[in-house]
Write a protein that holds these residues in place. Structure first.
Motif, short mmCIF file in Angstrom:
data_model
loop_
_atom_site.label_atom_id
_atom_site.label_comp_id
_atom_site.label_asym_id
_atom_site.label_seq_id
_atom_site.Cartn_x
_atom_site.Cartn_y
_atom_site.Cartn_z
N THR A 147 -14.66 39.78 -1.80
CA THR A 147 -14.88 39.48 -3.21
C THR A 147 -14.19 38.19 -3.61
N LEU A 148 -12.99 37.98 -3.09
CA LEU A 148 -12.29 36.73 -3.38
C LEU A 148 -13.06 35.54 -2.81
N ALA A 149 -13.62 35.71 -1.62
CA ALA A 149 -14.39 34.63 -1.02
C ALA A 149 -15.64 34.33 -1.85
N ALA A 150 -16.36 35.39 -2.26
CA ALA A 150 -17.59 35.19 -3.03
C ALA A 150 -17.31 34.62 -4.41
N THR A 151 -16.33 35.17 -5.12
CA THR A 151 -16.03 34.66 -6.46
C THR A 151 -15.40 33.27 -6.39
N GLY A 152 -14.64 33.01 -5.31
CA GLY A 152 -14.06 31.68 -5.14
C GLY A 152 -15.13 30.62 -4.96
N ALA A 153 -16.16 30.95 -4.17
CA ALA A 153 -17.26 30.00 -3.96
C ALA A 153 -18.02 29.76 -5.27
N GLN A 154 -18.26 30.85 -5.99
CA GLN A 154 -18.99 30.69 -7.26
C GLN A 154 -18.14 29.94 -8.29
N ALA A 155 -16.83 30.15 -8.26
CA ALA A 155 -15.95 29.45 -9.19
C ALA A 155 -16.01 27.94 -8.94
N THR A 156 -16.10 27.56 -7.68
CA THR A 156 -16.21 26.13 -7.36
C THR A 156 -17.47 25.54 -7.99
N GLN A 157 -18.59 26.25 -7.86
CA GLN A 157 -19.84 25.76 -8.43
C GLN A 157 -19.78 25.70 -9.96
N PHE A 158 -19.25 26.77 -10.56
CA PHE A 158 -19.21 26.83 -12.02
C PHE A 158 -18.34 25.71 -12.59
N HIS A 159 -17.14 25.54 -12.03
CA HIS A 159 -16.22 24.58 -12.60
C HIS A 159 -16.62 23.13 -12.30
N ARG A 160 -17.31 22.89 -11.19
CA ARG A 160 -17.85 21.54 -10.96
C ARG A 160 -18.96 21.24 -11.95
N GLU A 161 -19.78 22.25 -12.25
CA GLU A 161 -20.83 22.07 -13.25
C GLU A 161 -20.21 21.82 -14.63
N TRP A 162 -19.16 22.60 -14.94
CA TRP A 162 -18.48 22.41 -16.23
C TRP A 162 -17.83 21.01 -16.29
N GLU A 163 -17.29 20.56 -15.15
CA GLU A 163 -16.68 19.23 -15.09
C GLU A 163 -17.70 18.14 -15.34
N ARG A 164 -18.90 18.28 -14.75
CA ARG A 164 -19.95 17.27 -14.94
C ARG A 164 -20.39 17.22 -16.40
N LYS A 165 -20.52 18.44 -17.01
CA LYS A 165 -20.95 18.46 -18.40
C LYS A 165 -19.90 17.88 -19.33
N THR A 166 -18.64 18.06 -18.97
CA THR A 166 -17.55 17.58 -19.83
C THR A 166 -17.26 16.09 -19.62
N LEU A 167 -17.19 15.67 -18.33
CA LEU A 167 -16.80 14.30 -18.01
C LEU A 167 -17.97 13.40 -17.66
N GLY A 168 -19.10 14.01 -17.42
CA GLY A 168 -20.27 13.23 -17.05
C GLY A 168 -20.44 13.05 -15.56
N HIS A 169 -19.44 13.37 -14.83
CA HIS A 169 -19.54 13.27 -13.38
C HIS A 169 -18.40 14.08 -12.76
N ASP B 258 -19.34 32.18 -15.12
CA ASP B 258 -17.93 31.91 -14.82
C ASP B 258 -17.30 33.16 -14.18
N PRO B 259 -16.87 33.08 -12.90
CA PRO B 259 -16.29 34.24 -12.21
C PRO B 259 -14.76 34.27 -12.28
N SER B 260 -14.17 33.45 -13.14
CA SER B 260 -12.71 33.32 -13.14
C SER B 260 -12.01 34.65 -13.40
N LYS B 261 -12.49 35.40 -14.38
CA LYS B 261 -11.86 36.68 -14.70
C LYS B 261 -11.98 37.65 -13.54
N GLN B 262 -13.13 37.68 -12.91
CA GLN B 262 -13.33 38.57 -11.77
C GLN B 262 -12.42 38.16 -10.61
N PHE B 263 -12.29 36.86 -10.41
CA PHE B 263 -11.42 36.37 -9.33
C PHE B 263 -9.97 36.77 -9.60
N GLU B 264 -9.53 36.63 -10.85
CA GLU B 264 -8.16 36.98 -11.21
C GLU B 264 -7.91 38.48 -11.04
#
Length: 393
Positions: A300-322, A338-344
């Motif tokens: 579960t940590l591996a799966a949520t960790g991978a999804q967290a990377t995707q989510f937060h990179r997408e959030w970073e692009r939307k916020t910073l533009g890249h 966002d899987p952050s809560k599940q990961f925690e």
């Protein structure tokens, strides 16, 4: 719920086997009731009451401590009054707890549909172990052998007591009360003890087989154990049994104290050692669930960790533009939750089902009789310190 699944929760831990059938035939219990109060009273009357009457008739029930009367014998009190009665009363507690645990496996449902048949087979195998004539015969044989060994000890102890009449230069002569204890009380005590230990082993094996099945676990379950937290309550079902055995251990410790002074070091070692034995026996079957829980946590940590990377990179692009690191690729532009809560929450998942809060009642039951004995020779403050250290480990 399928018919097969409904069979899982019908395991009756205190039913079955020749001793149960014998009690059923003579009316000590019914199929729908273990009648533990009545049976406990009858067995205590047989194991403790009869020797008391025989000792009273012989004038050995009461008297000065140096004459070792029956009513001042802590071993007799612990084994034949407290333990025998508690062993019988504990049957209802363990049966109810085991049945509730298995029913929760169904109700959740924790066992995957593909493993239901295997779970039913595990329960049926446990029933065969519970009903084993060979196992009860071995328990009875061992009980008789222990009683025979007690005979040689009684004939060689110095001085007279309720159990023996000392004869200078000859072997001691046993009283009628002692013969009754050797032939009836002792075998009943040891048989009930060994029978309970055997059935505890059968239950342990059942849990370990269930742990090896495909289980429907979820890392974010609020119990912090993937949905298996209810299994961790099982040791509490043995609280009364543990207290009874601890009384016997405490009585032995008290007899040791009559021969030589009990020290704080000795008392601490005995109490800590006994607590480790109790925890080891009761917690060992729960360790079987640690492997599936560890796999659940890791995956579960591996799966949520991978999804967290995707989510937060997408959030970073939307916020910073890249993206700051590694730039932007078309493949990365995906919309994920966002899987952050599940990961925690998954990070807090415990793979151990036994917790301090659930083991405290067992620890208290194991330590109180020994602490009471220690308090007769050590300052109350020292005993309290020992208890505090052991209960707060």
């Amino acid at each position: 719920m399928t018919k097969a699944a409904s069979q899982i929760g019908e395991y009756l831990a205190s039913h079955g086997a020749p001793f149960y059938d014998l009690q059923l035939r003579i009316g000590l219990l019914r199929r729908d009731s273990l009648c533990v109060s009545r049976r406990a009273l009858i067995l205590v009357a047989m194991t403790w009451g009869v020797p008391l009457v025989l000792s009273a008739v012989a004038g050995r029930a009461l008297g000065p401590a140096d004459r070792s009367p029956f009513l001042l014998d802590m071993i007799a009190w612990a084994r034949f009054f407290v333990a025998v009665g508690a062993f019988v009363l504990a049957e209802q507690m363990t049966e109810d707890a085991h049945r509730a645990t298995l029913r929760q496996f169904e109700r959740a449902p924790v066992i995957a549909p593909s493993s239901i048949d295997d779970a039913v087979n595990a329960v049926l195998r446990a029933c065969r172990g519970r009903d084993s004539r060979t196992a009860e015969a071995v328990c009875l044989l061992l009980a008789l052998l222990i009683s025979v060994a007690s005979y040689s000890r009684l004939t060689s102890v110095p001085g007279s007591s309720w159990a023996v009449e000392a004869s200078p230069g000859e072997h001691n002569r046993l009283t009628l009360a002692a013969w009754w204890c050797l032939m009836v009380s002792g075998p009943i005590f040891w048989f009930l003890l060994l029978r309970t230990v055997w059935r505890g082993f059968v239950w342990s094996e059942l849990l370990r087989r269930l742990a090896g099945l495909e289980l429907r676990l979820v890392a974010t379950h609020p119990d912090g154990n993937g949905g298996l937290g209810f299994v961790g309550q099982v040791p509490n079902a043995y609280t009364l049994f543990v207290f009874a055995v601890s009384c016997v251990v405490g009585a032995a410790l008290a007899r040791h104290g009559l021969d030589q002074q009990l020290t704080t070091t000795t008392a601490t070692a005995v109490m800590a050692g006994w607590l480790l034995v109790v925890f080891g026996l009761l917690c060992f079957p729960l360790t079987a669930f640690s492997n599936p829980l560890a796999r659940l946590k890791k995956e579960t940590l591996a799966a949520t960790g991978a999804q967290a990377t995707q989510f937060h990179r997408e959030w970073e692009r939307k916020t910073l533009g890249h993206n700051i690191a590694a730039g932007e690729t078309a493949e990365e532009q995906v919309d994920v939750a966002d899987p952050s809560k599940q990961f925690e929450t998954t990070g807090k998942l415990s793979i151990w089902l036994f917790k301090r809060s659930t083991l405290v009642p067992v620890a208290v039951a194991a330590l109180l009789p020994l602490a009471a004995v220690a308090a007769t020779q050590l300052p109350y403050k020292d005993v309290a310190i020992i208890l505090k250290k052991l209960l707060l480990l």
